[in-house]
Each structure stands twice: as C-alpha cells, then as structure tokens.
Design a protein around this motif. Sequence first.
Motif, mmCIF file in Angstrom:
data_model
loop_
_atom_site.group_PDB
_atom_site.id
_atom_site.type_symbol
_atom_site.label_atom_id
_atom_site.label_comp_id
_atom_site.label_asym_id
_atom_site.label_seq_id
_atom_site.Cartn_x
_atom_site.Cartn_y
_atom_site.Cartn_z
ATOM 1 N N ASP A 131 0.832 -1.216 0.000
ATOM 2 C CA ASP A 131 0.000 0.000 0.000
ATOM 3 C C ASP A 131 0.861 1.258 0.000
ATOM 4 N N SER A 135 1.594 4.195 -2.750
ATOM 5 C CA SER A 135 1.172 5.554 -2.424
ATOM 6 C C SER A 135 2.313 6.528 -2.640
ATOM 7 N N LYS A 203 -9.107 5.613 2.291
ATOM 8 C CA LYS A 203 -8.830 5.247 0.905
ATOM 9 C C LYS A 203 -10.051 4.530 0.369
ATOM 10 N N LYS A 206 -11.063 -0.328 -4.540
ATOM 11 C CA LYS A 206 -10.248 -1.526 -4.306
ATOM 12 C C LYS A 206 -8.992 -1.489 -5.147
ATOM 13 N N LYS A 209 -7.346 2.732 -4.903
ATOM 14 C CA LYS A 209 -6.900 3.181 -3.576
ATOM 15 C C LYS A 209 -6.793 4.707 -3.523
#
Lengths: 535, 389
Positions: A131, A135, A203, A206, A209
Amino acid sequence: MGYLFKKIRLAKLLNENRKNVDLDDEREQKLISKDLGENIKDLRSVIDSGGDIVLREFCIGNDNKPNAAVVFIEGLVNKDILDASVLKPLMFLSALPDKSKSGLHDIDFIENNLLSAGNISRFSAYDELIDNLFSGEIILLVGGASEGLVINAFDPKTRAVEPPMTESVVRGSREGFTESIRTNISLLRRKIKNPDLCFEKIKIGKKSKTDVAVAYLKSIADPALIEEIKKRLGEISIDAVLESGYIEQFIEDAPFSIFPTVANSEKPDKVAAKLLEGRAAIFVDGTPFVLTVPMLFIESFQRSEDYYARPYYASMIRLIRFACYFISVLAPAVYIALTTFHQELIPTKLLLTLAAGHEQIPFPSVIEAFFILTVFEILREAGITMPQPVGSAVSIVGALVLGESAVTAGLIGPFMVIIVALTAISGFVVTAQIDSATVLRFVFLILAGAAGGFGIIMGMLVVGIHLASLRSFGIPYLSPISPFMPAEQKDALIRAPLRTFIFRPTSIVKKNITRQNPGALRKNNEKNPGGQNEN
Amino acid sequence: MKIKPRLLLLCLCIAAFTGFSGCLRSTEISDLPLTLGLGVDKSDDPAGFKIIAQIAKPSQLKNPASGGGGGSSEPAYANFESGGETIFDAIRNLTKMIGDRIFASHSEVLLFGNGIAREGMRDYIDFFLRNPDVRPSAYIIVTQSTVKEIMDLKPLLENVPVTSLKRILKTQEFTSETAKVTLIEFTSCLMSKTKSAVAPVAGVAENGGKKAAFISGLAVFKNYKLAGTFNRKETRGLLWVLDKIKKGILNVPKKEDGKKIAIEIISSKCKAIPEIKGTKLRVHIKIREQGSLSEQPVGDDFISLDGLEYLKQAQADAIKDEIMSAFNKSVELKTDPFGFGELLHKKYPKEWKNMEQYWDSLYPTIELVFDIKTSLVKTDAITKSVSPE
C-alpha cells in the motif's frame, strides 16, 4: 415469467461475484520476514510487473554484503529526500568509526539517529508495504528486522495552483484547487488556521486506492452529519474512484432525482465558507472539484462574490440569478403556451408582431423550439469537447451560419431564436443547476406543447412537490424557504449586510451557532460614531 | 416486480395527459385570423343585419416603412362581410370566406351602425356577452352613418382603422368630450330600469381633402334604442356629474369684450347627492375642480386677487352651464344618462318603489343644486401675459 428468470439469473451472478470479492478480502495477513533476501524475493513478482518500481540494495555500515534495501516508485518520490536524507546517512554516516557498531542493524537506531527525513512510520505487514509503496513512499527494509520503515517522500508531479476554470470571479481569491489532494488540503488550511479544522483520511476504491479526506470544523459541524458521511463513504465498494463525481453519485440522497444534492466547488474560499456554515467537505485525490454536503437548493444561487461585494448590488444580482433559473427552465415553454394556446393573453400589438414573424415558418412552434434547443445543446457539447481554437470556430458556425441563415431561409422564426438565446444564456448564470435546468427545459417544452399553460402548471406542481420532498443529509433541500426560517432569509433571496449575520444558518448548524459577537460591534460603533455609521 | 406497475401507471399518465389534452385548441398564431374589430350594421337581408370583421394581415404590418407613405401599398387589414339568421350564424358564415374561425379575443372595438342602434340593440348584444372569446372590455362605438364607411376608411397615421379608433378613444381624456364605454359598462346600464346607456359616436370628417374618422359626443340610449346624441358641450356636462372628467379645456369669456380665455382642467371631483324634500326632488352636485390658466388674450392681467376671483367664478359658471345644457337635453330626450334614478333608488329604497313607475314624468322636475368650488393652481410657463413695458 421472463422477468422472474432474469431476476434469478442476476441473483446467481451476484452470488458468484460475492465469492470472488470474499477471496480478495480474505488474503492471509502475511508479515514481512527477518531475512532480507526472502523479502526481496517476495517483492520480485510485484517489481517485475511494474517497470516504474525501483529496488536498491545497499550496505549499512562496513558490511560487504548488502544488508538493507529501499523500494520506491520512480517519479512519485522526492529524489532529494531519497538521496540526502535516506541513502546518504545510511551509507556514509553509519560507516563512521565512532558509531556504535552494535546498533547499526537496530531499526530503532536507524529511525532515531540516522534518517533525517521528517515523516517516518513503521510497518510489519506485507500488505502495508505494498500500500505504502504504491502511495509513493520510500520503503526501507533492513536485514534482521521484523519491521520495515516508511519514509514519507511522496512528491508527484502536480499542476500549479491556477485560477479555477468553472468559477471565475472579478473580486476575490483566484486560487483554485488542483488535482493533488495534499495541495488542496494545504489551500484550505491556509484559509482556516485553526486546530478546529480536521481532516479524516480514508482510501476508497479496491484497485485505485484513491485518497479521500473528509474535512470539517470540529466545533461547528454536527457530529451526526460527519458520522453519516463516513458511513456512506464506508459503504462504497467500487473498484476505482477517478473523480469526486464517483463519490457524489454514491453518497447522494436521491440518486434518481434530476437535482443534485451534493455541491461541488473549485474554490478554497468557497469551501472554507461552507465549512464555517457547518457543512463538511470531501476532498478526492485527482480532481480539483471538492464536494460539500449538505447542499441546499439556494446554494446554487449563491456565489462567493455575493459576500465580497457590498450588499445592494449583491442582493440585486442574486434576485436576477433566481429569475434566470426560471427563464432558463420556463421561457421556451411559456412562449409556446402563449403563442399556441393562450393568444388572448398576448398584447395585441405584440401578437401582430409575433404573427408576422411566424408567418412563413413551415413547422409548428413546438417543433421549432425543440429543434433549436437541440441544436444549441449540440453546439454547446461540440464547443466544450473541441480544442479551444476549434471551439470558437464551432460557435461562429453555430451562431452565424445556423442561426442567421435558418432565420433568413425561413426555417425558424426570429423570436424563437431570441427566446432560445435568452434561455441558453440564463442557464449559464446558475452553473450548479445547468443539468437540472436543461432536462426540465425539454420536459416543460413537451408539457407546454401538449397542454399549454395547464401543462406548465402541472409540471411545476410535480417539480415543486419533488423539490420539497428532497433532502440532503437530512436537511430539507428547499430550506430556509420551505420550511420557512425567518432568520435565514438574510442570506436566501437577498444577501443582507455581513454585520447582520450574527448566527450561522440554523438549518445546518446545531451547536455553536454564534458567528460574530454583536455586542463588540455595537461597542465599537459607540466609540467612534463618526467612522462606523450604518445607513 | 414492484417497480413494474408503477412504471406502467406512469406511462399511462403520460399517455393520458398528452392524448386527452389534445382537445384543447392549439393553433399557431400565424394561422389565426386575428380579428381586430367587429361591426354590426343594417343590411337588405331578410334577417336585416350583417357582420363586418376586420382581420389583420400581420405581414403587411411588419414593414410599414417599405410601403412608402402612399396609399399604393397593400392595406394591413381585410374586411369580411357576412349575413346570417343570427349573429353567431353570421360569424360562422365568415369561415367560408376566411378559412378558419375568426379569433375575436383581440377585437378591441365593437361597432354598431346607426340603423342598428335606432332599431334597438336588444337582439344583437347577447352574442357578444355570451361568447367567451369576445372581451367584456371591448369598446362600444356607435357610428353616425354606416359601419362599413368607418371600417373601410384607411387612417392617415395608423395602419388599421379599428386600431386607430381605439387610439382616439384612449386619448379622449384630453378633451373629455366623449367617453370610453366598454361592453360590460354598456350592459350594466342596459340592466338598469332607469339609467340610460351611452356610447361614443364615430363619424367621418374632411381633413385637408382626405377623409378621416373622428369620435366625438355620445349616443344616448333608452331601452336598448338610440334616443339621440349629445354634442360635445352636453357630453362634458354629463361627464362632470358622472365624475369622469380627467382633462379638458374650459373656454371662459372675458368680462369686458367676451374674448375667450382657455383654462385647462387639471383635476375634478364630483359627488351627486339626491334628496327628497316634501314632494320635490333635488340633486346636490358638489364639484371640486382645479384648473390652470393655459391661454389668455395678450395684454390682460389676471394675476391679481380680482382677476383670479373672476376666473374662478367664470370656471364655475362654465361648468354649471355645461351641466345644465346636458340636463336639459336629457329631459328633451326623456332619458336619464346621469343615473339620478339609481342614486335615488340606493338612498331612498322605500320611496323609490312608488316613484319608479312615474320616473319619466318625475325626471324633468328634478332641481339641480350646485356647489361648485374651483381654483386656479398654476399659470403654466409664464404668469403675466407679454406686453410692452
């Protein structure tokens, strides 16, 4: 019977899908390993699939074998932070002789003593790693540690802050939101420098995000409203959110109404003003349009300049805006009703002029109106889609060639052109309701063509009842006009002087309603009566 | 399954709405025979009357300049005549010539020929009241000769004869020598047993070699029938009492040589109060008038206490003179256009029951008691008249 079968099939399909979704969610919580090599092996599959992911192995201290690695996405992270605050201290400073050797592989020592980046957090789960990586953070993995570090260095390429395209102003801030949620939040923070202003980030999506932030003023906003917003946001289970319009359509109260119940704005000052009235804002990464809820119908007629200009002109222009909305919805319909059903209501001289203008037109007025309104919509669509230089060519062709020559050729009457032009221009005045006005315009046109004034009245009744039944996050859409709130009329049809806005709108704000202290103002007036005279 | 009946219902509603509403008359304006005026006059038909409809030609109205001032251009109107056994029959017969039902909502003027007025309006007024298209606010005009003459006369300034008549009626208040009478006002007088209906009179006058229509004076009716006409002086006298004077010129004579001084009426208020004293009938006429000195013989000076006093008195005398001449004429015609009978009916309902049947003989015995107060409030742009020092 067929309908029933269809339903059963749909249910089956949904069931199967749900299984897939469940599988997606139930991935086991995998932790990262203490062995760096194993972690890198795990990461390989991810890295290989995306060409923009960089994995750099290096040595901390004087080891010969790489014992640490940074993973990041090229173009999303700030290279300066990576080089100067992460790699340099880890590779050079750790090698200095006076450093305690024992602590070199200790992740606490690295975080507290070596890394000079501002924002660092830890993770232990593999999912968190992925994740954070996507990001745009720098991931630091150290051999022998069961936790990794996330170094915040997200710095994507963003557009500069520019004047908003949709809400130009003569007076007032020319800043507009950009596509970056961080820039947008900082723009709003600059308007309200108070810990009261808080952002709750989640967030959504799916696959995408997407970063979404709910902003509100803790002391003013109704906690129930914030709870409701968070609940509705939590219920969204779409794969991707590409624009705030996605969010809007999932959280609005009346998804099938032609009226919007969620407002949006490109202007930080406008959003700040809405927050100060007890509303909440929803920021979505990737779009300059920030949503604000709850939305009232009269918000469509309020502009930020109303509050920056002095009240007389602001009030007048606001009344004109209301008139414009009615013109843009009803003008063609009323014209059709009058000229084909209620000719006795037109003054004689005007009737003769109108009759002369329509004499050679081969179509009935309704068809004529329908035709030009459709042509106008086509021109508008073409003008928006075309690149700017071509767009102006489209409007010239539309206005001159189509309009002018259609009238000279006797296909359409000159009065219909005037009516449609007025309608179109009026529609642009109330930008927030362009969609609803355009749809209603055609509906009312059909009603007027079929049943004249009777049809228009029927349509207005239906629309009126519908408007009165709408709610936006629990607030009646037509308030403060219906239910009528006398105190809030100061900022409804007209805009009263700012010094009379002692309370926040009570239709939205339930607590902390005092906006300004009237006593202070009065005292000030007494002190220098010459300078602060009202009227 | 739940949504289906609702959807069906919605479709039905829309279908019903668009389908059933088709019975409403929907017409394009360019297809409507826009009738600007209707006339009724005598004819040689067995039914004894004919209808004249004046229908606008909008395309001719559009470019009045292109015709170039002369009479060569096409007129902006067309007159259609037709007869029938009833008025409505005659009006529907027009359809055969025009091609559609006439659209009478914009008939601002209803003209009645002299012959029809003399014969009596009883048979002709009902259609105009009953038909929903005809406006109760349409103006009634009685013509001096035939209706056709007036309706065929192309006005010198306007395009359409009846529009020009309406314009003349609208500006009558500057002279107050005729009155606007709408269909509904006219009818309300016909409903009274004693009050006489009045209607303006239209005639044709020579104007520099060309004929022009004018409206002056009032036709006075008794029981639907034309009893006679009031000239301009008598009309003014009637309008004073009916409190319908807005503006107008009072010409009062100078004391010494009888040269005329023009005083424009600025405002006027009148109240007529009937009174029964013993066997005598009296009507108190209370008038408050304001005038302005608008023209005077050069050299005379009225700007003195005596002069102003004289002008005030002269105005009052002139007003009284006008009212008396109107009253005398009404006695002569055996009519009651002032509505004194109605006033008595309202004030003395019991006594009226006995008086009503003798009203024709009681009317001439009415004594008018005047209470006229006039004033001169301004002298327009100059005060004293010009004179060598």
